[in-house]
Design a protein around this motif. Structure first.
Motif, PDB file in Angstrom:
ATOM      1  N   ARG A 118       0.837  -1.197   0.000  1.00  0.00           N
ATOM      2  CA  ARG A 118       0.000   0.000   0.000  1.00  0.00           C
ATOM      3  C   ARG A 118       0.876   1.252   0.000  1.00  0.00           C
ATOM      4  O   ARG A 118       2.003   1.248   0.473  1.00  0.00           O
ATOM      5  N   VAL A 119       0.322   2.324  -0.557  1.00  0.00           N
ATOM      6  CA  VAL A 119       1.043   3.582  -0.708  1.00  0.00           C
ATOM      7  C   VAL A 119       0.369   4.633   0.162  1.00  0.00           C
ATOM      8  O   VAL A 119      -0.862   4.799   0.106  1.00  0.00           O
ATOM      9  N   ALA A 120       1.164   5.338   0.963  1.00  0.00           N
ATOM     10  CA  ALA A 120       0.617   6.318   1.914  1.00  0.00           C
ATOM     11  C   ALA A 120       1.317   7.656   1.745  1.00  0.00           C
ATOM     12  O   ALA A 120       2.545   7.724   1.702  1.00  0.00           O
ATOM     13  N   VAL A 121       0.537   8.729   1.672  1.00  0.00           N
ATOM     14  CA  VAL A 121       1.058  10.098   1.710  1.00  0.00           C
ATOM     15  C   VAL A 121       0.840  10.648   3.112  1.00  0.00           C
ATOM     16  O   VAL A 121      -0.283  10.566   3.651  1.00  0.00           O
ATOM     17  N   ALA A 145       4.531  -0.864   9.197  1.00  0.00           N
ATOM     18  CA  ALA A 145       3.422  -1.756   8.839  1.00  0.00           C
ATOM     19  C   ALA A 145       3.488  -2.203   7.387  1.00  0.00           C
ATOM     20  O   ALA A 145       2.623  -2.960   6.932  1.00  0.00           O
ATOM     21  N   GLY A 146       4.492  -1.724   6.653  1.00  0.00           N
ATOM     22  CA  GLY A 146       4.698  -2.206   5.293  1.00  0.00           C
ATOM     23  C   GLY A 146       4.317  -1.256   4.184  1.00  0.00           C
ATOM     24  O   GLY A 146       4.542  -1.560   3.011  1.00  0.00           O
ATOM     25  N   ALA A 147       3.746  -0.114   4.518  1.00  0.00           N
ATOM     26  CA  ALA A 147       3.361   0.835   3.475  1.00  0.00           C
ATOM     27  C   ALA A 147       4.591   1.522   2.894  1.00  0.00           C
ATOM     28  O   ALA A 147       5.579   1.762   3.602  1.00  0.00           O
ATOM     29  N   HIS A 148       4.525   1.855   1.609  1.00  0.00           N
ATOM     30  CA  HIS A 148       5.518   2.755   1.024  1.00  0.00           C
ATOM     31  C   HIS A 148       5.080   4.163   1.361  1.00  0.00           C
ATOM     32  O   HIS A 148       3.991   4.595   0.961  1.00  0.00           O
ATOM     33  N   PHE A 207       2.503   4.760  -9.374  1.00  0.00           N
ATOM     34  CA  PHE A 207       1.722   3.736  -8.674  1.00  0.00           C
ATOM     35  C   PHE A 207       0.323   3.522  -9.263  1.00  0.00           C
ATOM     36  O   PHE A 207      -0.258   2.459  -9.057  1.00  0.00           O
ATOM     37  N   GLY A 208      -0.238   4.540  -9.901  1.00  0.00           N
ATOM     38  CA  GLY A 208      -1.576   4.424 -10.454  1.00  0.00           C
ATOM     39  C   GLY A 208      -2.692   4.447  -9.427  1.00  0.00           C
ATOM     40  O   GLY A 208      -3.866   4.266  -9.751  1.00  0.00           O
ATOM     41  N   LYS A 209      -2.323   4.677  -8.158  1.00  0.00           N
ATOM     42  CA  LYS A 209      -3.310   4.681  -7.075  1.00  0.00           C
ATOM     43  C   LYS A 209      -2.686   5.332  -5.858  1.00  0.00           C
ATOM     44  O   LYS A 209      -1.475   5.573  -5.793  1.00  0.00           O
ATOM     45  N   LEU A 210      -3.521   5.600  -4.869  1.00  0.00           N
ATOM     46  CA  LEU A 210      -3.073   5.995  -3.529  1.00  0.00           C
ATOM     47  C   LEU A 210      -3.998   5.328  -2.537  1.00  0.00           C
ATOM     48  O   LEU A 210      -5.225   5.411  -2.666  1.00  0.00           O
ATOM     49  N   ASP A 211      -3.423   4.667  -1.541  1.00  0.00           N
ATOM     50  CA  ASP A 211      -4.232   3.937  -0.565  1.00  0.00           C
ATOM     51  C   ASP A 211      -4.521   4.733   0.695  1.00  0.00           C
ATOM     52  O   ASP A 211      -5.559   4.526   1.331  1.00  0.00           O
ATOM     53  N   ILE A 212      -3.598   5.626   1.074  1.00  0.00           N
ATOM     54  CA  ILE A 212      -3.711   6.316   2.361  1.00  0.00           C
ATOM     55  C   ILE A 212      -3.266   7.760   2.202  1.00  0.00           C
ATOM     56  O   ILE A 212      -2.215   8.029   1.615  1.00  0.00           O
ATOM     57  N   LEU A 213      -4.060   8.671   2.740  1.00  0.00           N
ATOM     58  CA  LEU A 213      -3.659  10.075   2.862  1.00  0.00           C
ATOM     59  C   LEU A 213      -3.837  10.500   4.311  1.00  0.00           C
ATOM     60  O   LEU A 213      -4.950  10.411   4.857  1.00  0.00           O
ATOM     61  N   VAL A 214      -2.750  10.925   4.930  1.00  0.00           N
ATOM     62  CA  VAL A 214      -2.816  11.487   6.281  1.00  0.00           C
ATOM     63  C   VAL A 214      -2.486  12.974   6.167  1.00  0.00           C
ATOM     64  O   VAL A 214      -1.335  13.354   5.952  1.00  0.00           O
ATOM     65  N   GLY A 215      -3.517  13.806   6.294  1.00  0.00           N
ATOM     66  CA  GLY A 215      -3.352  15.258   6.231  1.00  0.00           C
ATOM     67  C   GLY A 215      -3.038  15.779   7.627  1.00  0.00           C
ATOM     68  O   GLY A 215      -3.942  16.134   8.393  1.00  0.00           O
ATOM     69  N   ASP A 244      -7.827  12.679  -5.093  1.00  0.00           N
ATOM     70  CA  ASP A 244      -9.096  11.949  -5.067  1.00  0.00           C
ATOM     71  C   ASP A 244      -9.174  10.845  -6.133  1.00  0.00           C
ATOM     72  O   ASP A 244      -9.571   9.711  -5.814  1.00  0.00           O
ATOM     73  N   PRO A 245      -8.804  11.092  -7.382  1.00  0.00           N
ATOM     74  CA  PRO A 245      -8.880  10.000  -8.364  1.00  0.00           C
ATOM     75  C   PRO A 245      -8.004   8.810  -7.994  1.00  0.00           C
ATOM     76  O   PRO A 245      -8.364   7.653  -8.265  1.00  0.00           O
ATOM     77  N   LEU A 246      -6.852   9.080  -7.374  1.00  0.00           N
ATOM     78  CA  LEU A 246      -5.954   8.001  -6.975  1.00  0.00           C
ATOM     79  C   LEU A 246      -6.511   7.220  -5.793  1.00  0.00           C
ATOM     80  O   LEU A 246      -6.358   5.996  -5.713  1.00  0.00           O
ATOM     81  N   LEU A 247      -7.155   7.913  -4.852  1.00  0.00           N
ATOM     82  CA  LEU A 247      -7.777   7.235  -3.713  1.00  0.00           C
ATOM     83  C   LEU A 247      -8.944   6.356  -4.173  1.00  0.00           C
ATOM     84  O   LEU A 247      -9.146   5.253  -3.663  1.00  0.00           O
ATOM     85  N   ARG A 248      -9.681   6.832  -5.164  1.00  0.00           N
ATOM     86  CA  ARG A 248     -10.787   6.027  -5.707  1.00  0.00           C
ATOM     87  C   ARG A 248     -10.264   4.827  -6.491  1.00  0.00           C
ATOM     88  O   ARG A 248     -10.984   3.828  -6.641  1.00  0.00           O
ATOM     89  N   ALA A 249      -9.031   4.924  -7.003  1.00  0.00           N
ATOM     90  CA  ALA A 249      -8.444   3.809  -7.737  1.00  0.00           C
ATOM     91  C   ALA A 249      -7.948   2.704  -6.816  1.00  0.00           C
ATOM     92  O   ALA A 249      -7.681   1.590  -7.267  1.00  0.00           O
ATOM     93  N   SER A 250      -7.811   3.005  -5.524  1.00  0.00           N
ATOM     94  CA  SER A 250      -7.433   1.987  -4.539  1.00  0.00           C
ATOM     95  C   SER A 250      -8.626   1.092  -4.244  1.00  0.00           C
ATOM     96  O   SER A 250      -9.784   1.472  -4.438  1.00  0.00           O
ATOM     97  N   ASP A 251      -8.348  -0.112  -3.750  1.00  0.00           N
ATOM     98  CA  ASP A 251      -9.449  -0.969  -3.302  1.00  0.00           C
ATOM     99  C   ASP A 251      -9.949  -0.556  -1.928  1.00  0.00           C
ATOM    100  O   ASP A 251     -11.022  -0.986  -1.494  1.00  0.00           O
TER     101      ASP A 251
END
Length: 249
Positions: free
Chosen positions: A10-13, A32-35, A84-92, A130-137
């Motif tokens: 998973r990818v996290a910003v 926890a294994g996220a990039h 990555f074509g997606k984003l799984d996590i955003l912590v603002g 937002d488009p990348l977060l929607r591309a995540s499962d």
């Protein structure tokens, strides 16, 4: 997905990742294994985070820029899409205290910066990512708020206004994504923690009596896991309670 690395693949910003809550959260996500894609203004702080995450076997991408550079936020979205074509996590997480002053005495440039960092930058992150977060499962979004958003405290106007605005932003985004998307949006109120911002706000306080950002990080991590399905919630760390922030229909 192993139990030891629940965020593997998973990818996290994380914004404001050079110290305090952002640093501790980024470190927890990396473990926890996220990039971890870490943003911050200080190259040295990002490099320290990079060393810490890599020492635990994790991986990072460092993105040194000021969140008021809104074009950089747009470029971040484009770079994440290409890689990555997606984003799984955003912590603002990134935020500024702003001046503690009567409203009539606040310098306009200080007001504008508080609005830009605490509110507008988070909207720009949504707009770009937002488009990348929607591309995540299982796109997971966590914004850091404050009790100041609800407390009528003198001289805290810029900070309180921007955090109240951030909560409204999160409510709107949660409502837009609650149906037919994999995105879940939640808020975290850290309460009193031993951070540099807290020390500036409360200079007479003994920080040795406060909990640390590392104490909060595992709680934020839980809200970032794919198994977490709640949305439109505010997690209050001081009381360890999860509250709905959805208003009347």
């Amino acid at each position: 997905m192993s139990s030891e690395k629940p965020l593997s693949g998973r990818v996290a910003v994380v914004t404001g990742a050079t110290r305090g809550i952002g640093f501790a959260t980024a470190l927890a996500l990396g473990r926890a294994g996220a990039h971890v894609v870490a943003t911050g203004r200080t190259q040295g702080g990002l490099e320290e985070l990079d060393d810490a995450i890599k020492a635990d076997g994790g991986s990072t991408t460092l993105a040194p820029f000021d969140l008021t550079d809104f074009d950089a936020i747009d470029r971040l979205g484009g770079a994440l899409y290409e890689r990555f074509g997606k984003l799984d996590i955003l912590v603002g997480n990134a935020g500024v205290l702003g001046p503690l002053s009567p409203l009539g005495h606040v310098d306009p440039k200080d007001w504008d910066r508080a609005i830009a960092v605490n509110l507008t930058a988070n909207w720009r992150l949504i707009r770009s990512l937002d488009p990348l977060l929607r591309a995540s499962d299982a796109g997971r979004v966590v914004f850091l708020t404050s009790g100041a958003a609800h407390n009528d405290r003198a001289y805290w106007g810029p900070y309180a206004v921007t955090k109240a605005g951030l909560e409204a932003l999160a409510r709107s985004y949660a409502a837009e994504t609650i149906n037919h998307t994999p995105v879940r949006v939640n808020l975290v109120n850290p309460g009193p923690l031993a951070t540099a911002m807290r020390a500036r706000a409360m200079p007479g306080e003994d920080q040795a009596t406060l909990r640390k950002p590392a104490d909060l990080a595992p709680k934020i991590l839980e809200l970032c896991r794919p198994e977490w399905t709640e949305t439109a919630r505010l997690y209050d760390f001081p009381s360890d309670t999860l509250k709905s922030f959805r208003g009347p229909e």
